[in-house]
Scaffold this motif. Structure first.
Motif, mmCIF file in Angstrom:
data_model
loop_
_atom_site.group_PDB
_atom_site.id
_atom_site.type_symbol
_atom_site.label_atom_id
_atom_site.label_comp_id
_atom_site.label_asym_id
_atom_site.label_seq_id
_atom_site.Cartn_x
_atom_site.Cartn_y
_atom_site.Cartn_z
ATOM 1 N N UNK A 1 -7.498 -6.357 2.356
ATOM 2 C CA UNK A 1 -8.425 -5.311 1.994
ATOM 3 C C UNK A 1 -7.674 -4.200 1.269
ATOM 4 N N UNK A 2 -8.295 -3.637 0.260
ATOM 5 C CA UNK A 2 -7.677 -2.550 -0.493
ATOM 6 C C UNK A 2 -7.615 -1.278 0.343
ATOM 7 N N UNK A 3 -6.555 -0.527 0.138
ATOM 8 C CA UNK A 3 -6.411 0.744 0.834
ATOM 9 C C UNK A 3 -7.203 1.803 0.077
ATOM 10 N N UNK A 4 -8.051 2.521 0.808
ATOM 11 C CA UNK A 4 -8.896 3.563 0.257
ATOM 12 C C UNK A 4 -8.075 4.829 0.016
ATOM 13 N N UNK A 5 -8.475 5.615 -0.977
ATOM 14 C CA UNK A 5 -7.754 6.856 -1.290
ATOM 15 C C UNK A 5 -7.707 7.791 -0.079
ATOM 16 N N UNK A 6 -8.780 7.829 0.694
ATOM 17 C CA UNK A 6 -8.787 8.659 1.896
ATOM 18 C C UNK A 6 -7.757 8.213 2.911
ATOM 19 N N UNK A 7 -7.523 6.909 2.980
ATOM 20 C CA UNK A 7 -6.504 6.388 3.889
ATOM 21 C C UNK A 7 -5.112 6.818 3.432
ATOM 22 N N UNK A 8 -4.902 6.866 2.119
ATOM 23 C CA UNK A 8 -3.612 7.361 1.614
ATOM 24 C C UNK A 8 -3.426 8.852 1.915
ATOM 25 N N UNK A 9 -4.508 9.629 1.894
ATOM 26 C CA UNK A 9 -4.416 11.050 2.262
ATOM 27 C C UNK A 9 -3.936 11.163 3.706
ATOM 28 N N UNK A 10 -4.571 10.416 4.582
ATOM 29 C CA UNK A 10 -4.200 10.446 6.000
ATOM 30 C C UNK A 10 -2.767 9.950 6.182
ATOM 31 N N UNK A 11 -2.404 8.873 5.489
ATOM 32 C CA UNK A 11 -1.040 8.357 5.583
ATOM 33 C C UNK A 11 -0.004 9.368 5.141
ATOM 34 N N UNK A 12 -0.312 10.097 4.067
ATOM 35 C CA UNK A 12 0.612 11.137 3.601
ATOM 36 C C UNK A 12 0.775 12.214 4.667
ATOM 37 N N UNK A 13 -0.317 12.608 5.291
ATOM 38 C CA UNK A 13 -0.242 13.634 6.332
ATOM 39 C C UNK A 13 0.605 13.145 7.513
ATOM 40 N N UNK A 14 0.353 11.915 7.933
ATOM 41 C CA UNK A 14 1.122 11.367 9.062
ATOM 42 C C UNK A 14 2.608 11.304 8.736
ATOM 43 N N UNK A 15 2.925 10.851 7.540
ATOM 44 C CA UNK A 15 4.324 10.695 7.135
ATOM 45 C C UNK A 15 5.012 12.030 6.904
ATOM 46 N N UNK A 16 4.400 12.885 6.108
ATOM 47 C CA UNK A 16 5.094 14.074 5.612
ATOM 48 C C UNK A 16 4.905 15.321 6.461
ATOM 49 N N UNK A 17 3.819 15.405 7.184
ATOM 50 C CA UNK A 17 3.595 16.586 8.032
ATOM 51 C C UNK A 17 3.914 16.264 9.498
ATOM 52 N N UNK A 18 3.464 15.107 9.978
ATOM 53 C CA UNK A 18 3.697 14.757 11.381
ATOM 54 C C UNK A 18 4.976 13.960 11.598
ATOM 55 N N UNK A 19 5.689 13.626 10.534
ATOM 56 C CA UNK A 19 7.001 12.995 10.654
ATOM 57 C C UNK A 19 7.003 11.542 11.078
ATOM 58 N N UNK A 20 5.949 10.809 10.763
ATOM 59 C CA UNK A 20 5.913 9.391 11.133
ATOM 60 C C UNK A 20 6.910 8.601 10.289
ATOM 61 N N UNK A 21 7.683 7.777 10.978
ATOM 62 C CA UNK A 21 8.661 6.919 10.318
ATOM 63 C C UNK A 21 8.002 5.688 9.714
ATOM 64 N N UNK A 22 6.916 5.261 10.321
ATOM 65 C CA UNK A 22 6.186 4.079 9.881
ATOM 66 C C UNK A 22 4.714 4.453 9.741
ATOM 67 N N UNK A 23 4.140 4.121 8.590
ATOM 68 C CA UNK A 23 2.701 4.292 8.373
ATOM 69 C C UNK A 23 2.194 2.969 7.816
ATOM 70 N N UNK A 24 1.141 2.458 8.430
ATOM 71 C CA UNK A 24 0.578 1.204 7.966
ATOM 72 C C UNK A 24 -0.935 1.365 7.806
ATOM 73 N N UNK A 25 -1.476 0.570 6.901
ATOM 74 C CA UNK A 25 -2.884 0.674 6.529
ATOM 75 C C UNK A 25 -3.602 -0.638 6.812
ATOM 76 N N UNK A 26 -4.879 -0.522 7.197
ATOM 77 C CA UNK A 26 -5.729 -1.695 7.421
ATOM 78 C C UNK A 26 -5.052 -2.699 8.356
ATOM 79 N N UNK A 27 -4.643 -2.209 9.505
ATOM 80 C CA UNK A 27 -3.886 -2.994 10.475
ATOM 81 C C UNK A 27 -4.848 -3.830 11.325
#
Length: 162
Positions: A1-27
């Motif tokens: 399944x394609x990753x939605x732009x909104x999912x990339x927004x959330x992923x960016x927040x998790x990675x860059x603001x909350x410091x997540x080492x791993x971010x995965x989509x459509x798991x």
């Protein structure tokens, strides 16, 4: 399944603001079968703090609505229950946080009922906007490629010149 732009927004927040080492989509849960069809939109793991963020993301810019208000609340409630089952089954060594992200949620029936769901953080409306603004501010101060297309777009926009 394609990753939605909104999912990339959330992923960016998790990675860059909350410091997540791993971010995965459509798991999808391992093992296949009917349970394997129940995907998690975005999962972030902060390995240093042992935090896991399980995020349902609905990017309906005209307002989140599935058929009617009651159906919308029921559907999001089921997705939250699925998040919790996934956390218990696969992330037992992490402190799990469950989130629902949506930029436009009608205030009233839907917000009142969703706010009653224990453990579900609502990142909606103004809070969603505030979190995107955090990303914009960070984008204005950085130039490195974070390997997230939405964040890269924010960087380009914040660094444009006349």
């Amino acid at each position: 399944m394609l990753t939605d732009v909104g999912e990339y927004i959330v992923g960016a927040y998790l990675q860059l603001i909350l410091g997540c080492d791993v971010v995965d989509y459509n798991v999808r849960p391992p093992g296949g079968g009917l349970e394997g069809l129940e995907e998690m939109d975005v999962i972030g793991l902060n390995l240093k703090t042992h935090h896991a963020y399980l995020c349902e993301v609905t990017t309906h810019i005209r307002g989140v609505l599935y058929k009617d208000n009651r159906t919308t609340v029921e559907r999001i409630t089921k997705k939250h229950e699925r998040q919790k089952r996934y956390g218990v089954k696969f992330l037992e060594n992490f402190e799990c946080e469950y989130m629902f992200w949506s930029p436009v949620v009608p205030v009233g029936y839907i917000t009142e009922h969703l706010s009653k769901l224990e453990e579900l953080q609502l990142i909606i409306n103004g809070e969603y906007k505030r979190r995107v603004e955090e990303l914009r501010k960070l984008a204005a101060k950085t130039t490195h490629d974070a390997r997230n297309p939405v964040f890269r777009l924010l960087q380009v926009m914040e660094h444009m010149r006349d």
